[in-house]
Design an enzyme around this catalytic site. Structure first.
Site, mmCIF file in Angstrom:
data_model
loop_
_atom_site.group_PDB
_atom_site.id
_atom_site.type_symbol
_atom_site.label_atom_id
_atom_site.label_comp_id
_atom_site.label_asym_id
_atom_site.label_seq_id
_atom_site.Cartn_x
_atom_site.Cartn_y
_atom_site.Cartn_z
ATOM 1 N N GLY A 161 0.846 -1.194 0.000
ATOM 2 C CA GLY A 161 0.000 0.000 0.000
ATOM 3 C C GLY A 161 0.875 1.235 0.000
ATOM 4 O O GLY A 161 2.021 1.198 -0.458
ATOM 5 N N SER A 162 0.352 2.318 0.555
ATOM 6 C CA SER A 162 1.053 3.598 0.463
ATOM 7 C C SER A 162 2.138 3.732 1.543
ATOM 8 O O SER A 162 2.112 3.015 2.549
ATOM 9 C CB SER A 162 0.035 4.727 0.618
ATOM 10 O OG SER A 162 -0.568 4.619 1.883
ATOM 11 N N GLY B 210 2.219 2.324 5.400
ATOM 12 C CA GLY B 210 3.322 1.406 5.705
ATOM 13 C C GLY B 210 4.060 1.830 6.968
ATOM 14 O O GLY B 210 4.426 1.000 7.807
ATOM 15 N N GLU C 271 5.612 -3.401 0.850
ATOM 16 C CA GLU C 271 5.738 -3.043 -0.572
ATOM 17 C C GLU C 271 4.980 -1.744 -0.743
ATOM 18 O O GLU C 271 3.751 -1.742 -0.690
ATOM 19 C CB GLU C 271 5.105 -4.122 -1.465
ATOM 20 C CG GLU C 271 5.786 -5.460 -1.422
ATOM 21 C CD GLU C 271 7.118 -5.496 -2.148
ATOM 22 O OE1 GLU C 271 7.544 -4.449 -2.687
ATOM 23 O OE2 GLU C 271 7.742 -6.563 -2.156
ATOM 24 N N CYS D 140 2.070 0.664 -8.757
ATOM 25 C CA CYS D 140 3.180 1.137 -7.923
ATOM 26 C C CYS D 140 4.430 1.376 -8.758
ATOM 27 O O CYS D 140 5.289 2.156 -8.368
ATOM 28 C CB CYS D 140 3.458 0.139 -6.812
ATOM 29 S SG CYS D 140 3.640 -1.531 -7.410
HETATM 30 P P1 NAD Z 1 -3.392 2.344 1.420
HETATM 31 O O1 NAD Z 1 -2.106 2.426 2.121
HETATM 32 O O2 NAD Z 1 -4.371 3.437 1.585
HETATM 33 O O3 NAD Z 1 -4.173 1.015 1.836
HETATM 34 C C1 NAD Z 1 -3.640 -0.268 1.667
HETATM 35 C C2 NAD Z 1 -4.275 -1.215 2.658
HETATM 36 O O4 NAD Z 1 -3.938 -0.799 3.975
HETATM 37 C C3 NAD Z 1 -5.793 -1.266 2.608
HETATM 38 O O5 NAD Z 1 -6.201 -2.604 2.802
HETATM 39 C C4 NAD Z 1 -6.191 -0.402 3.794
HETATM 40 O O6 NAD Z 1 -7.453 -0.733 4.333
HETATM 41 C C5 NAD Z 1 -5.091 -0.713 4.784
HETATM 42 N N1 NAD Z 1 -4.886 0.309 5.821
HETATM 43 C C6 NAD Z 1 -5.121 1.649 5.751
HETATM 44 N N2 NAD Z 1 -4.799 2.257 6.916
HETATM 45 C C7 NAD Z 1 -4.348 1.285 7.742
HETATM 46 C C8 NAD Z 1 -3.841 1.288 9.085
HETATM 47 N N3 NAD Z 1 -3.759 2.398 9.817
HETATM 48 N N4 NAD Z 1 -3.439 0.112 9.619
HETATM 49 C C9 NAD Z 1 -3.500 -1.031 8.902
HETATM 50 N N5 NAD Z 1 -3.986 -1.093 7.635
HETATM 51 C C10 NAD Z 1 -4.392 0.055 7.057
HETATM 52 O O7 NAD Z 1 -2.998 2.103 -0.092
HETATM 53 P P2 NAD Z 1 -3.994 2.019 -1.329
HETATM 54 O O8 NAD Z 1 -4.468 3.401 -1.610
HETATM 55 O O9 NAD Z 1 -4.983 0.928 -1.137
HETATM 56 O O10 NAD Z 1 -2.995 1.535 -2.471
HETATM 57 C C11 NAD Z 1 -2.226 2.408 -3.187
HETATM 58 C C12 NAD Z 1 -0.788 2.365 -2.728
HETATM 59 O O11 NAD Z 1 -0.274 1.046 -2.780
HETATM 60 C C13 NAD Z 1 0.124 3.182 -3.595
HETATM 61 O O12 NAD Z 1 0.997 3.946 -2.810
HETATM 62 C C14 NAD Z 1 0.911 2.130 -4.368
HETATM 63 O O13 NAD Z 1 2.137 2.561 -4.846
HETATM 64 C C15 NAD Z 1 1.011 1.038 -3.396
HETATM 65 N N6 NAD Z 1 1.272 -0.247 -4.049
HETATM 66 C C16 NAD Z 1 2.509 -0.792 -3.924
HETATM 67 C C17 NAD Z 1 2.794 -2.005 -4.535
HETATM 68 C C18 NAD Z 1 4.135 -2.630 -4.376
HETATM 69 O O14 NAD Z 1 4.245 -3.826 -4.604
HETATM 70 N N7 NAD Z 1 5.147 -1.923 -3.974
HETATM 71 C C19 NAD Z 1 1.822 -2.647 -5.286
HETATM 72 C C20 NAD Z 1 0.566 -2.060 -5.396
HETATM 73 C C21 NAD Z 1 0.309 -0.851 -4.753
#
Ligand code: NAD
Length: 496
Positions: free
Chosen positions: A244-245, A249, A267, A301
């Site tokens: 995620g973001s 992270g 990631e 990503c």
């Molecule tokens: P996000 O960080 O908003 O959410 C990702 C996940 O985390 C979701 O399931 C969300 O519910 C959960 N989450 C949110 N807040 C949380 C918390 N406080 N504690 C625990 N879990 C929590 O990301 P997104 O908007 O869903 O995805 C986009 C991001 O993901 C972009 O930054 C992208 O670059 C990244 N991404 C990275 C990869 C990689 O392999 N490096 C692949 C795909 C996406």
């Protein structure tokens, strides 16, 4: 254990039952009773309500995963049997490929053809890759102490894993997490994104059919701040794997450290640069850029979002890229021809349009696109090119936009190109296009990125590791490294 399910009208399939409950210890449940809605991004309309897992629900899922780890999985199941079950799981996903692809397309907005031929096909291949690895986990023996002494290493599963995934590749990220964890012998508490929970739930129904023992794979849909946080802080989860973001992270990393110092792999995001030297085939580079930035509507990503082009071929390259922007197949996700669908949400669309506006205000030139797509009520933004010939320090060129916006900037020479490319807090991926082989190697070695592509863009293979330098992540997925992330090493000292 019939799935708590809801009838949904899915394009190309008609009405089908989709599980919308929690899956804990082999059973479907409605949990505490709370629900959240998921939306069709191509229309903005509500799709279906899904059960929201509370902290107590997460705790019960962890208890089930722990019990399974100690009894039917972990060290108590033959590794070959683990591999057989994962392959069975892959067979069922292949059997249901059309159905799962249609739901993935409906829930995420990606084109149906891509959902089927890329997302589902890649998830099947990832499951099969790790199914084959399950019984190829070996330790070492050290015979260096004389007498009857020996030391050996056992590569053992870490235990109960929390897995938290995003919405851009709901099924793909599910497979990258679940396949190596199962192969290693770990048990799982999976939280899909609240925006795209449906295919992860369908996969749990297939896990039941594949006869994965109860408690090995539990799915707990819910919001990040509650369900996700409960996973990150749980005292009996041994590892959390997150995609995620960057801000999320970091939060997960802190929560993991403050609770039981569970292991963490992250990631995270990227702002991946592509360097195009004058010696390159610029038309070919433009084609790779188009794929790199407009695939999945830029919600990737590894999106090729910063392009640096040698000044004497800059105009030619921008024209070649512009031609491609005008021919991207924008359309309804249910149309086989569509390669470019809506963004995931209204918030994401508004964020992307905000970046385009701020870039224009800061002095970038709009070459193509730049607007919400006027032909739909969905969350579409046109494929967009911005030129930054004046080298302004654009916010849009620093921050991850996660949308179909590419910023093209000229450079003087190799040193200048590397300085621009590496001036970022991210380090997920990078690419170099050049006709000079020595330059290709030199630049590939100097780029700060976990993946570097030479004269191509975006290749990701199950047998090659993937992950980030700098703030783009911690640890690696895929390949043998991806499996190692779910193993811990025990040294056993023998005196026989
Ligand atoms: P996000 O960080 O908003 O959410 C990702 C996940 O985390 C979701 O399931 C969300 O519910 C959960 N989450 C949110 N807040 C949380 C918390 N406080 N504690 C625990 N879990 C929590 O990301 P997104 O908007 O869903 O995805 C986009 C991001 O993901 C972009 O930054 C992208 O670059 C990244 N991404 C990275 C990869 C990689 O392999 N490096 C692949 C795909 C996406």
């Amino acid at each position: 254990h019939r799935a708590l399910s809801t009838k949904v009208d899915v394009p190309t399939l008609g009405e089908i039952d989709i599980p919308t409950g929690l899956h804990i210890d082999g059973k479907w449940e409605s949990g505490s009773g709370d629900k959240f809605s998921t939306v069709n991004p191509a229309t903005g309309e509500k799709l279906v309500d899904v059960a929201h897992a509370s902290r107590e629900d997460v705790d019960r899922a962890v208890k089930a995963a722990r019990r399974a780890f100690k009894t039917t999985w972990g060290l108590n199941v033959d590794a070959t049997e683990r591999g057989r079950l994962i392959n069975r799981f892959a067979d069922l996903l292949e059997r249901d490929a059309r159905k799962i692809a249609a739901v993935e397309s409906l829930n995420s907005g990606k084109g149906i053809r891509i959902a089927r031929d890329a997302d589902v096909a890649d998830a099947v291949a990832c499951l099969r890759y790790y199914a084959g690895m399950a019984d190829k986990i070996h330790g070492q023996t050290t015979d260096a102490f004389g007498g009857s002494k020996l030391a050996l290493t056992l590569h053992q599963p870490i235990g109960v894993c929390g897995q938290i995934i995003p919405w851009n590749y709901p099924l793909g990220m599910w497979a990258w997490k679940v396949a190596p964890a199962l192969a290693a012998g770990c048990t799982i508490v999976m939280k899909p994104s609240e925006l795209t929970p449906l295919t992860a739930l369908m996969m749990n129904a297939l896990a039941v059919e594949a006869e994965l023992p109860a408690g090995v794979l539990n799915t707990v849909p819910g919001l990040g701040a509650t369900t996700g946080d409960a996973i990150a802080r749980h005292m009996d989860i041994d590892k959390v794997a997150f995609t995620g973001s960057v801000p999320t992270g970091k939060r997960i990393s802190v929560a993991a450290a403050e609770s039981n110092l569970k292991k963490v792999t992250l990631e995270l995001g990227g702002k991946s640069p592509m360097l195009v030297f004058a010696s390159a085939d610029t038309d070919d580079a433009a084609q790779w850029t188009a794929n790199g930035i407009w695939y999945n509507s830029g919600q990737d990503c590894c999106a090729s979002s910063r392009i640096y082009v040698q000044a004497n071929v800059f105009d030619r390259y921008v024209n070649q890229l512009r031609k491609r922007a005008l021919t991207v197949a924008i359309g309804a996700p249910s149309d086989e021809k569509t390669s470019f669908g809506p963004l995931i949400s209204a918030a994401q669309r508004d964020k992307v349009l905000g970046y385009i506006d701020s870039a224009k205000q800061e002095g970038a030139r709009l070459v193509s696109g730049g607007r919400a797509w006027p032909r739909s009520k969905g969350f579409y933004v046109e494929p967009t090119i911005l030129a930054n010939s004046a080298h302004k320090d654009l916010r849009a060129a620093r921050e991850e936009i996660f949308g179909p916006v590419v910023i093209v900037t000229p450079f003087r020479d190799e040193e200048h190109a590397l300085e621009l490319a590496n001036d970022s807090e991210y380090g997920l991926a990078a690419a170099v296009f050049t006709g000079d082989t020595r330059q290709a190697i030199r630049v590939a070695r100097s780029l700060d990125a976990g993946s570097v592509w030479v004269n191509q863009y975006g290749a990701v293979h199950n047998n090659v590791p993937f992950g980030g330098f700098k703030q783009s992540g911690v640890g690696r997925e895929l390949g043998s490294y991806g499996l190692e992330g779910y193993l811990q090493i025990k040294a056993v000292h023998l005196n026989l």
